[in-house]
Motif scaffolding. Sequence first.
Motif, PDB file in Angstrom:
ATOM      1  N   GLU A  19       0.854  -1.189   0.000  1.00 12.51           N
ATOM      2  CA  GLU A  19       0.000   0.000   0.000  1.00 12.51           C
ATOM      3  C   GLU A  19       0.888   1.237   0.000  1.00 12.51           C
ATOM      4  OE1 GLU A  19      -3.857  -0.075   2.298  1.00 12.51           O
ATOM      5  OE2 GLU A  19      -2.715  -1.586   3.426  1.00 12.51           O
ATOM      6  N   ILE A  20       0.488   2.228  -0.781  1.00 13.78           N
ATOM      7  CA  ILE A  20       1.314   3.422  -0.951  1.00 13.78           C
ATOM      8  C   ILE A  20       0.492   4.674  -0.703  1.00 13.78           C
ATOM      9  CG2 ILE A  20       2.705   4.767  -2.589  1.00 13.78           C
ATOM     10  CD1 ILE A  20       3.160   2.035  -4.067  1.00 13.78           C
ATOM     11  N   LYS A  21       1.048   5.571   0.080  1.00 13.16           N
ATOM     12  CA  LYS A  21       0.485   6.899   0.260  1.00 13.16           C
ATOM     13  C   LYS A  21       1.442   7.903  -0.376  1.00 13.16           C
ATOM     14  CE  LYS A  21      -1.758   6.026   4.756  1.00 13.16           C
ATOM     15  NZ  LYS A  21      -1.804   6.462   6.183  1.00 13.16           N
ATOM     16  N   PHE A  22       0.913   8.701  -1.279  1.00 16.44           N
ATOM     17  CA  PHE A  22       1.729   9.743  -1.919  1.00 16.44           C
ATOM     18  C   PHE A  22       1.135  11.107  -1.586  1.00 16.44           C
ATOM     19  CE2 PHE A  22       2.478  12.507  -5.727  1.00 16.44           C
ATOM     20  CZ  PHE A  22       3.816  12.740  -5.481  1.00 16.44           C
ATOM     21  N   TYR A  23       1.976  11.993  -1.052  1.00 16.20           N
ATOM     22  CA  TYR A  23       1.560  13.344  -0.686  1.00 16.20           C
ATOM     23  C   TYR A  23       2.093  14.315  -1.740  1.00 16.20           C
ATOM     24  CZ  TYR A  23       0.569  11.206   3.844  1.00 16.20           C
ATOM     25  OH  TYR A  23       0.085  10.395   4.852  1.00 16.20           O
ATOM     26  N   PRO A  24       1.239  14.760  -2.676  1.00 13.31           N
ATOM     27  CA  PRO A  24       1.702  15.624  -3.770  1.00 13.31           C
ATOM     28  C   PRO A  24       2.354  16.925  -3.297  1.00 13.31           C
ATOM     29  CG  PRO A  24      -0.493  14.776  -4.232  1.00 13.31           C
ATOM     30  CD  PRO A  24      -0.197  14.436  -2.807  1.00 13.31           C
ATOM     31  N   GLY A  25       1.828  17.500  -2.221  1.00 10.51           N
ATOM     32  CA  GLY A  25       2.363  18.774  -1.747  1.00 10.51           C
ATOM     33  C   GLY A  25       3.825  18.705  -1.366  1.00 10.51           C
ATOM     34  N   HIS A  27       5.653  15.864  -1.978  1.00 11.68           N
ATOM     35  CA  HIS A  27       6.207  14.833  -2.865  1.00 11.68           C
ATOM     36  C   HIS A  27       6.835  13.690  -2.061  1.00 11.68           C
ATOM     37  CE1 HIS A  27       6.807  13.923  -7.123  1.00 11.68           C
ATOM     38  NE2 HIS A  27       7.851  13.240  -6.736  1.00 11.68           N
ATOM     39  N   GLN A  28       6.143  13.249  -1.020  1.00 16.51           N
ATOM     40  CA  GLN A  28       6.621  12.150  -0.184  1.00 16.51           C
ATOM     41  C   GLN A  28       5.840  10.869  -0.478  1.00 16.51           C
ATOM     42  OE1 GLN A  28       6.762  12.920   4.009  1.00 16.51           O
ATOM     43  NE2 GLN A  28       7.742  14.918   3.772  1.00 16.51           N
ATOM     44  N   TYR A  29       6.577   9.757  -0.499  1.00 14.89           N
ATOM     45  CA  TYR A  29       5.967   8.437  -0.627  1.00 14.89           C
ATOM     46  C   TYR A  29       6.117   7.696   0.702  1.00 14.89           C
ATOM     47  CZ  TYR A  29       6.343   9.011  -5.745  1.00 14.89           C
ATOM     48  OH  TYR A  29       6.253   9.448  -7.040  1.00 14.89           O
ATOM     49  N   TRP A  30       5.005   7.078   1.168  1.00 17.34           N
ATOM     50  CA  TRP A  30       5.029   6.236   2.358  1.00 17.34           C
ATOM     51  C   TRP A  30       4.456   4.881   1.972  1.00 17.34           C
ATOM     52  CZ3 TRP A  30       6.510   7.778   7.455  1.00 17.34           C
ATOM     53  CH2 TRP A  30       6.951   9.106   7.529  1.00 17.34           C
ATOM     54  N   ILE A  31       5.100   3.808   2.374  1.00 16.84           N
ATOM     55  CA  ILE A  31       4.664   2.473   1.951  1.00 16.84           C
ATOM     56  C   ILE A  31       4.450   1.547   3.143  1.00 16.84           C
ATOM     57  CG2 ILE A  31       5.855   2.662  -0.266  1.00 16.84           C
ATOM     58  CD1 ILE A  31       7.953   0.696   0.891  1.00 16.84           C
ATOM     59  N   SER A  32       3.520   0.630   2.946  1.00 16.94           N
ATOM     60  CA  SER A  32       3.269  -0.439   3.918  1.00 16.94           C
ATOM     61  C   SER A  32       3.315  -1.752   3.156  1.00 16.94           C
ATOM     62  CB  SER A  32       1.901  -0.266   4.578  1.00 16.94           C
ATOM     63  OG  SER A  32       1.553  -1.416   5.327  1.00 16.94           O
TER      64      SER A  32
END
Length: 302
Positions: A19-25, A27-32
């Motif tokens: 699962e991936i969370k991407f924060y456009p503001g 530009h950070q990627y967080w993964i599980s």
Amino acid sequence: MAKKVADVEMSKLYGGKVEIKFYPGSHQYWISIKGDKFKRASGVTSYIGIKDKSRALGSWQQQVTCDFLLEQIAKGVKIDEDKAVEAVIQHELQREDAADIGKEIHGWVEAYIKKEIGQSKEVPEIPDFPEAVTGVNAFLKWRAEHKVKLVSTERVVFSMKHGYIGTLDDEAKVDGKHCLIDLKASNGLYNGVRMQTQAYVAADEEERDVKYDGRWALRLSKYTEKEYVKRETRKREIREAIARTKGTESRSYPIKPYQVFEAKFLDADKSFGKRDFAAFMNCVELTKWDRATDSFTQGADW
């Protein structure tokens, strides 16, 4: 496929294992992975950032500093300490304020592709300036000449094997071959695009068990022709001034013809992909080493 929730774009890869969370503001990627706690992941461009770009950046900084000082002199402004300091920060101010026609064309192309593949119903309007019209028409001509069939756009890819993540621009059939397309709003095509595109290809092939036949880099000029000629002329003048000061001979290079759109196939030789990926992985290892030994972040324990 990514879906947008507020200011976060959510994606699932590897059959839902990642699962991936991407924060456009930011530009950070967080993964599980497999339900584990979300951790921040480093993007492809972050790793490539270890590659030295100081020569091109330094040349540009020289130009904007010189232009500012000459403009002040032409206005009759006294060049004191304050103006000298103001001159050397012009590259930071211009980076924030400068118009970028390449981004305007890039935005149109991406909107056009989303409309073509059914992700959007809106027909994009061509930006209202000549270079944009020329750039858009050049892109459409390239597409027609190479029988481009668009497949996907702005898709997150992640390599479980190597731990890097990124968002590829476009996937398409080009001349009947499965290709990755990368759009660059830039004054030139630099070799970093080779590492970036091959990293995306390797991650996508790893996750989806697909095979790419090649990569295309499409460059969209950041400047108008007038701005381009002015900057290239100033670059030559500064180079000649440095040579005079050092007492050496300056080499004079002709200014390359202005191109608002440029297309380059990156896999004329089938071995290039392997070479480019090896270079990328060297950047990954060098970045990890740099982070572990940087006294600024590690303090005395490096």
